[in-house]
Design a protein around this motif. Sequence first.
Motif, PDB file in Angstrom:
ATOM      1  N   ALA A 140       0.815  -1.215   0.000  1.00  0.00           N
ATOM      2  CA  ALA A 140       0.000   0.000   0.000  1.00  0.00           C
ATOM      3  C   ALA A 140       0.855   1.275   0.000  1.00  0.00           C
ATOM      4  N   ASN A 141       2.173   1.118  -0.094  1.00  0.00           N
ATOM      5  CA  ASN A 141       3.091   2.266  -0.062  1.00  0.00           C
ATOM      6  C   ASN A 141       2.874   3.139   1.175  1.00  0.00           C
ATOM      7  N   GLU A 142       2.702   2.518   2.301  1.00  0.00           N
ATOM      8  CA  GLU A 142       2.513   3.228   3.570  1.00  0.00           C
ATOM      9  C   GLU A 142       3.880   3.517   4.189  1.00  0.00           C
ATOM     10  N   CYS A 143       4.595   4.431   3.562  1.00  0.00           N
ATOM     11  CA  CYS A 143       5.980   4.724   3.934  1.00  0.00           C
ATOM     12  C   CYS A 143       6.111   5.234   5.370  1.00  0.00           C
ATOM     13  N   ASP A 144       5.224   6.129   5.777  1.00  0.00           N
ATOM     14  CA  ASP A 144       5.309   6.686   7.135  1.00  0.00           C
ATOM     15  C   ASP A 144       5.097   5.613   8.194  1.00  0.00           C
ATOM     16  N   LEU A 172       7.645   1.803  12.239  1.00  0.00           N
ATOM     17  CA  LEU A 172       8.039   0.474  12.715  1.00  0.00           C
ATOM     18  C   LEU A 172       9.562   0.367  12.811  1.00  0.00           C
ATOM     19  N   VAL A 173      10.264   0.903  11.824  1.00  0.00           N
ATOM     20  CA  VAL A 173      11.734   0.858  11.852  1.00  0.00           C
ATOM     21  C   VAL A 173      12.257   1.593  13.086  1.00  0.00           C
ATOM     22  N   ARG A 174      11.661   2.694  13.405  1.00  0.00           N
ATOM     23  CA  ARG A 174      12.121   3.524  14.531  1.00  0.00           C
ATOM     24  C   ARG A 174      11.708   2.982  15.905  1.00  0.00           C
ATOM     25  N   ARG A 175      10.797   2.046  15.945  1.00  0.00           N
ATOM     26  CA  ARG A 175      10.300   1.531  17.224  1.00  0.00           C
ATOM     27  C   ARG A 175      11.312   0.574  17.831  1.00  0.00           C
ATOM     28  N   GLU A 176      12.073   1.069  18.773  1.00  0.00           N
ATOM     29  CA  GLU A 176      13.154   0.277  19.372  1.00  0.00           C
ATOM     30  C   GLU A 176      12.647  -0.931  20.153  1.00  0.00           C
ATOM     31  N   SER A 177      11.412  -0.887  20.610  1.00  0.00           N
ATOM     32  CA  SER A 177      10.877  -2.018  21.369  1.00  0.00           C
ATOM     33  C   SER A 177      10.455  -3.176  20.464  1.00  0.00           C
ATOM     34  N   LEU A 178      10.392  -2.937  19.164  1.00  0.00           N
ATOM     35  CA  LEU A 178      10.007  -3.978  18.213  1.00  0.00           C
ATOM     36  C   LEU A 178      11.211  -4.866  17.928  1.00  0.00           C
ATOM     37  N   ASP A 179      10.979  -6.166  17.883  1.00  0.00           N
ATOM     38  CA  ASP A 179      12.039  -7.130  17.575  1.00  0.00           C
ATOM     39  C   ASP A 179      12.762  -6.695  16.307  1.00  0.00           C
ATOM     40  N   LEU A 189      12.272  -1.915   7.253  1.00  0.00           N
ATOM     41  CA  LEU A 189      13.315  -1.151   6.575  1.00  0.00           C
ATOM     42  C   LEU A 189      13.452  -1.619   5.129  1.00  0.00           C
ATOM     43  N   GLU A 190      13.524  -2.906   4.925  1.00  0.00           N
ATOM     44  CA  GLU A 190      13.647  -3.452   3.576  1.00  0.00           C
ATOM     45  C   GLU A 190      12.430  -3.110   2.724  1.00  0.00           C
ATOM     46  N   ALA A 191      11.265  -3.013   3.349  1.00  0.00           N
ATOM     47  CA  ALA A 191      10.043  -2.655   2.621  1.00  0.00           C
ATOM     48  C   ALA A 191      10.086  -1.210   2.131  1.00  0.00           C
ATOM     49  N   LEU A 192      10.909  -0.391   2.742  1.00  0.00           N
ATOM     50  CA  LEU A 192      11.047   1.006   2.326  1.00  0.00           C
ATOM     51  C   LEU A 192      11.916   1.162   1.077  1.00  0.00           C
TER      52      LEU A 192
END
Length: 96
Positions: free
Chosen positions: A33-37, A42-49, A57-60
Amino acid sequence: MSSRTPRECIDRALDESADEETRSAAIRELKTANECDELEALVRRESLDERYRRQALEALATPQCDSTLRELVREDPVGGSLQDDAAALLETVEGN
């Protein structure tokens, strides 16, 4: 894309009780869906595995999200081990 909203996809990606395939599928839906933001968040969420942060990140690494990827590298770096990966992905996208 499924009928899920971006918010529902984010919730699924963050849901620690969901299986890996469900979480990864949610990230793929955001990419489709090109939901870049949302992917950036998700990339910036440090609590995420890290594996899910890396998938986001790769999806970007698409022409549609190149400005978001550039921001992760240059304007507001993501830092850590993802920083080098983000820079390499940006080079790949800009080289196309």
